[in-house]
Write a protein that holds these residues in place. Structure first.
Motif, PDB file in Angstrom:
ATOM      1  N   LYS A   4      54.960  24.332 -42.468  1.00 26.93           N
ATOM      2  CA  LYS A   4      53.800  23.545 -42.925  1.00 26.93           C
ATOM      3  C   LYS A   4      52.522  24.071 -42.289  1.00 26.93           C
ATOM      4  O   LYS A   4      51.485  24.225 -42.955  1.00 26.93           O
ATOM      5  CB  LYS A   4      53.989  22.063 -42.572  1.00 26.93           C
ATOM      6  N   ALA A   5      52.580  24.308 -40.971  1.00 26.62           N
ATOM      7  CA  ALA A   5      51.407  24.821 -40.263  1.00 26.62           C
ATOM      8  C   ALA A   5      51.054  26.220 -40.753  1.00 26.62           C
ATOM      9  O   ALA A   5      49.878  26.557 -40.939  1.00 26.62           O
ATOM     10  CB  ALA A   5      51.671  24.832 -38.759  1.00 26.62           C
ATOM     11  N   ALA A   6      52.081  27.045 -40.960  1.00 25.88           N
ATOM     12  CA  ALA A   6      51.850  28.415 -41.431  1.00 25.88           C
ATOM     13  C   ALA A   6      51.237  28.421 -42.832  1.00 25.88           C
ATOM     14  O   ALA A   6      50.363  29.246 -43.139  1.00 25.88           O
ATOM     15  CB  ALA A   6      53.159  29.198 -41.416  1.00 25.88           C
ATOM     16  N   LYS A   7      51.685  27.510 -43.682  1.00 25.54           N
ATOM     17  CA  LYS A   7      51.132  27.414 -45.040  1.00 25.54           C
ATOM     18  C   LYS A   7      49.649  27.061 -44.986  1.00 25.54           C
ATOM     19  O   LYS A   7      48.835  27.625 -45.720  1.00 25.54           O
ATOM     20  CB  LYS A   7      51.902  26.372 -45.854  1.00 25.54           C
ATOM     21  N   GLN A   8      49.290  26.129 -44.109  1.00 24.71           N
ATOM     22  CA  GLN A   8      47.889  25.754 -43.945  1.00 24.71           C
ATOM     23  C   GLN A   8      47.062  26.941 -43.440  1.00 24.71           C
ATOM     24  O   GLN A   8      45.892  27.100 -43.781  1.00 24.71           O
ATOM     25  CB  GLN A   8      47.781  24.579 -42.968  1.00 24.71           C
ATOM     26  N   TYR A   9      47.692  27.782 -42.661  1.00 27.12           N
ATOM     27  CA  TYR A   9      47.045  28.981 -42.111  1.00 27.12           C
ATOM     28  C   TYR A   9      46.873  30.065 -43.171  1.00 27.12           C
ATOM     29  O   TYR A   9      46.066  30.966 -43.026  1.00 27.12           O
ATOM     30  CB  TYR A   9      47.894  29.501 -40.950  1.00 27.12           C
ATOM     31  N   GLY A  10      47.684  29.975 -44.246  1.00 31.75           N
ATOM     32  CA  GLY A  10      47.580  30.939 -45.327  1.00 31.75           C
ATOM     33  C   GLY A  10      48.806  31.799 -45.539  1.00 31.75           C
ATOM     34  O   GLY A  10      48.790  32.739 -46.345  1.00 31.75           O
ATOM     35  N   PHE A  11      49.895  31.475 -44.827  1.00 34.08           N
ATOM     36  CA  PHE A  11      51.129  32.237 -44.948  1.00 34.08           C
ATOM     37  C   PHE A  11      52.079  31.556 -45.940  1.00 34.08           C
ATOM     38  O   PHE A  11      52.414  30.377 -45.772  1.00 34.08           O
ATOM     39  CB  PHE A  11      51.854  32.322 -43.603  1.00 34.08           C
ATOM     40  N   SER A  12      52.530  32.283 -46.931  1.00 29.31           N
ATOM     41  CA  SER A  12      53.629  31.791 -47.756  1.00 29.31           C
ATOM     42  C   SER A  12      54.893  31.795 -46.905  1.00 29.31           C
ATOM     43  O   SER A  12      54.942  32.437 -45.837  1.00 29.31           O
ATOM     44  CB  SER A  12      53.837  32.691 -48.973  1.00 29.31           C
ATOM     45  N   PHE A  13      55.932  31.108 -47.355  1.00 30.98           N
ATOM     46  CA  PHE A  13      57.174  31.066 -46.582  1.00 30.98           C
ATOM     47  C   PHE A  13      57.760  32.472 -46.427  1.00 30.98           C
ATOM     48  O   PHE A  13      58.191  32.862 -45.334  1.00 30.98           O
ATOM     49  CB  PHE A  13      58.186  30.143 -47.258  1.00 30.98           C
ATOM     50  N   LYS A  14      57.744  33.262 -47.496  1.00 33.19           N
ATOM     51  CA  LYS A  14      58.287  34.623 -47.426  1.00 33.19           C
ATOM     52  C   LYS A  14      57.488  35.486 -46.457  1.00 33.19           C
ATOM     53  O   LYS A  14      58.056  36.255 -45.677  1.00 33.19           O
ATOM     54  CB  LYS A  14      58.312  35.258 -48.817  1.00 33.19           C
ATOM     55  N   ARG A  15      56.171  35.349 -46.510  1.00 31.49           N
ATOM     56  CA  ARG A  15      55.329  36.146 -45.611  1.00 31.49           C
ATOM     57  C   ARG A  15      55.556  35.735 -44.160  1.00 31.49           C
ATOM     58  O   ARG A  15      55.530  36.577 -43.252  1.00 31.49           O
ATOM     59  CB  ARG A  15      53.864  35.978 -45.988  1.00 31.49           C
ATOM     60  N   LEU A  16      55.778  34.442 -43.925  1.00 33.13           N
ATOM     61  CA  LEU A  16      56.045  33.957 -42.576  1.00 33.13           C
ATOM     62  C   LEU A  16      57.329  34.564 -42.020  1.00 33.13           C
ATOM     63  O   LEU A  16      57.358  35.050 -40.879  1.00 33.13           O
ATOM     64  CB  LEU A  16      56.143  32.432 -42.582  1.00 33.13           C
ATOM     65  N   ILE A  17      58.392  34.535 -42.804  1.00 32.83           N
ATOM     66  CA  ILE A  17      59.660  35.117 -42.358  1.00 32.83           C
ATOM     67  C   ILE A  17      59.490  36.602 -42.071  1.00 32.83           C
ATOM     68  O   ILE A  17      59.975  37.126 -41.053  1.00 32.83           O
ATOM     69  CB  ILE A  17      60.766  34.904 -43.420  1.00 32.83           C
ATOM     70  N   ASP A  18      58.776  37.291 -42.948  1.00 33.15           N
ATOM     71  CA  ASP A  18      58.533  38.721 -42.763  1.00 33.15           C
ATOM     72  C   ASP A  18      57.755  38.982 -41.468  1.00 33.15           C
ATOM     73  O   ASP A  18      58.064  39.912 -40.717  1.00 33.15           O
ATOM     74  CB  ASP A  18      57.755  39.265 -43.967  1.00 33.15           C
ATOM     75  N   LYS A  19      56.764  38.141 -41.196  1.00 35.65           N
ATOM     76  CA  LYS A  19      55.959  38.281 -39.984  1.00 35.65           C
ATOM     77  C   LYS A  19      56.813  38.086 -38.731  1.00 35.65           C
ATOM     78  O   LYS A  19      56.687  38.844 -37.754  1.00 35.65           O
ATOM     79  CB  LYS A  19      54.823  37.256 -40.019  1.00 35.65           C
ATOM     80  N   ILE A  20      57.679  37.072 -38.747  1.00 30.81           N
ATOM     81  CA  ILE A  20      58.545  36.806 -37.595  1.00 30.81           C
ATOM     82  C   ILE A  20      59.475  37.991 -37.347  1.00 30.81           C
ATOM     83  O   ILE A  20      59.678  38.414 -36.197  1.00 30.81           O
ATOM     84  CB  ILE A  20      59.354  35.514 -37.812  1.00 30.81           C
ATOM     85  N   ILE A  21      60.038  38.541 -38.410  1.00 25.60           N
ATOM     86  CA  ILE A  21      60.928  39.701 -38.262  1.00 25.60           C
ATOM     87  C   ILE A  21      60.171  40.886 -37.668  1.00 25.60           C
ATOM     88  O   ILE A  21      60.640  41.532 -36.715  1.00 25.60           O
ATOM     89  CB  ILE A  21      61.543  40.093 -39.615  1.00 25.60           C
ATOM     90  N   LYS A  22      59.007  41.180 -38.201  1.00 23.30           N
ATOM     91  CA  LYS A  22      58.222  42.328 -37.714  1.00 23.30           C
ATOM     92  C   LYS A  22      57.798  42.157 -36.260  1.00 23.30           C
ATOM     93  O   LYS A  22      57.856  43.102 -35.460  1.00 23.30           O
ATOM     94  CB  LYS A  22      57.025  42.558 -38.615  1.00 23.30           C
ATOM     95  N   LEU A  23      57.342  40.948 -35.898  1.00 19.87           N
ATOM     96  CA  LEU A  23      56.953  40.701 -34.512  1.00 19.87           C
ATOM     97  C   LEU A  23      58.161  40.808 -33.579  1.00 19.87           C
ATOM     98  O   LEU A  23      58.061  41.321 -32.458  1.00 19.87           O
ATOM     99  CB  LEU A  23      56.327  39.311 -34.382  1.00 19.87           C
ATOM    100  N   SER A  24      59.309  40.334 -34.043  1.00 18.52           N
ATOM    101  CA  SER A  24      60.526  40.363 -33.226  1.00 18.52           C
ATOM    102  C   SER A  24      60.991  41.799 -32.979  1.00 18.52           C
ATOM    103  O   SER A  24      61.507  42.121 -31.897  1.00 18.52           O
ATOM    104  CB  SER A  24      61.645  39.566 -33.892  1.00 18.52           C
ATOM    105  N   LEU A  25      60.817  42.658 -33.947  1.00 19.33           N
ATOM    106  CA  LEU A  25      61.231  44.059 -33.800  1.00 19.33           C
ATOM    107  C   LEU A  25      60.331  44.834 -32.841  1.00 19.33           C
ATOM    108  O   LEU A  25      60.704  45.905 -32.362  1.00 19.33           O
ATOM    109  CB  LEU A  25      61.247  44.741 -35.167  1.00 19.33           C
ATOM    110  N   LYS A  26      59.163  44.265 -32.555  1.00 21.88           N
ATOM    111  CA  LYS A  26      58.231  44.922 -31.624  1.00 21.88           C
ATOM    112  C   LYS A  26      58.433  44.496 -30.173  1.00 21.88           C
ATOM    113  O   LYS A  26      57.792  45.022 -29.269  1.00 21.88           O
ATOM    114  CB  LYS A  26      56.776  44.595 -32.022  1.00 21.88           C
ATOM    115  N   LYS A  27      59.329  43.545 -29.950  1.00 22.59           N
ATOM    116  CA  LYS A  27      59.515  43.009 -28.593  1.00 22.59           C
ATOM    117  C   LYS A  27      59.943  44.102 -27.626  1.00 22.59           C
ATOM    118  O   LYS A  27      60.735  44.978 -27.960  1.00 22.59           O
ATOM    119  CB  LYS A  27      60.595  41.917 -28.585  1.00 22.59           C
TER     120      LYS A  27
END
Length: 271
Positions: free
Chosen positions: A248-271
């Motif tokens: 819900k918060a991410a949607k308000q920020y401008g992230f679709s659900f798919k884009r949010l999941i993609d962002k989490i995966i990409k950030l996680s791979l950079k750890k």
């Protein structure tokens, strides 16, 4: 396949992945969508780390600390952040040891999620019964003073706090039913708080996220009362269904659900 990944789904209904470990070794990335012990307490994070398989979110150490509510509160309060007074106990023979008095008390398992075993007690003489219920779900219990205020939550993604959400349960208490029964709770995003306080609680959530060495994303819960924010707890694996608070918060920020999941995966791979 919607994000261009070939995926497999594994449902874990016990605190073990022994029967699927060989299958997991063939995966390039594991997206953990578990709640409660084993999923949020650092256990599966430790297993996947030892298997050298990347996964979403925080590492074993941070997950373990954040799942322990008393330990988390101790760290946060030592850094000067307000939080309800509390007492941590292993049994129900603790009434004589309280160093605070309150009109109401919150009693909950020290290390558990989804508000299971959670009760609000109006009379100190009834605390033992509430402790017994909480002990059905964990080996220790957290007793807090009840803060009568607005339920506020702030999600963090990467280095960015997302829009603030106010949670308005119809029952007045944000318990298990309020969380999971449709229509029992109203969510206001962005929360209707004056600008200074709004940005303050966002920065406070980000500070707590970093203080506890969280990675990629988290959700930080507060009570807002008498113009002050009180830290309640942090969730290192926020719900990721389309109706959960973090999306819900991410949607308000401008992230679709798919884009949010993609962002989490990409950030996680950079750890």
């Amino acid at each position: 396949m919607q994000l261009g990944h070939k995926t497999s789904q594994y449902i874990i209904d016990q605190n073990s992945i022994t029967d699927i470990q060989d299958k997991l070794r063939n995966q390039d990335f594991i997206f953990i969508a578990l709640h409660g012990s084993f999923g949020e307490d650092g256990t599966i994070q430790s297993i996947l780390y030892e298997m050298n398989i990347p996964f979403n979110g925080s590492n074993e150490k941070s997950s373990k600390i954040c799942f322990n509510k008393a330990e988390t509160k101790k760290i946060v309060m030592e850094e000067g952040i307000e939080s309800p007074k509390y007492y941590h106990t292993l049994s129900n023979s603790c009434n004589d040891h309280f160093d605070f008095s309150a009109e109401k008390y919150v009693v909950k398992p020290n290390a558990q999620g989804s508000s299971v075993g959670f009760n609000v007690v109006n009379d100190v003489s009834k605390i033992n019964d509430a402790i017994d219920i909480a002990l059905d779900f964990d080996s220790s219990v957290l007793i807090e003073e009840f803060i009568d205020g607005r339920e506020i939550t702030v999600s963090v993604l990467g280095e960015e706090p997302l829009p603030v959400i106010e949670i308005k349960p119809k029952s007045g208490i944000y318990d298990y039913n309020s969380k999971y029964i449709a229509g029992e709770t109203e969510y206001v995003c962005p929360a209707e708080i004056n600008s200074d306080k709004y940005h303050y609680v966002q920065e406070c959530a980000l500070k707590i996220h970093k203080m506890l060495s969280c990675d990629v994303y988290s959700r930080v819960d507060f009570k807002f009362s008498n113009n002050k924010f009180y830290f309640l707890e942090i969730n290192t694996l926020p719900g990721m269904t389309k109706t959960s608070l973090f999306p819900k918060a991410a949607k308000q920020y401008g992230f679709s659900f798919k884009r949010l999941i993609d962002k989490i995966i990409k950030l996680s791979l950079k750890k």
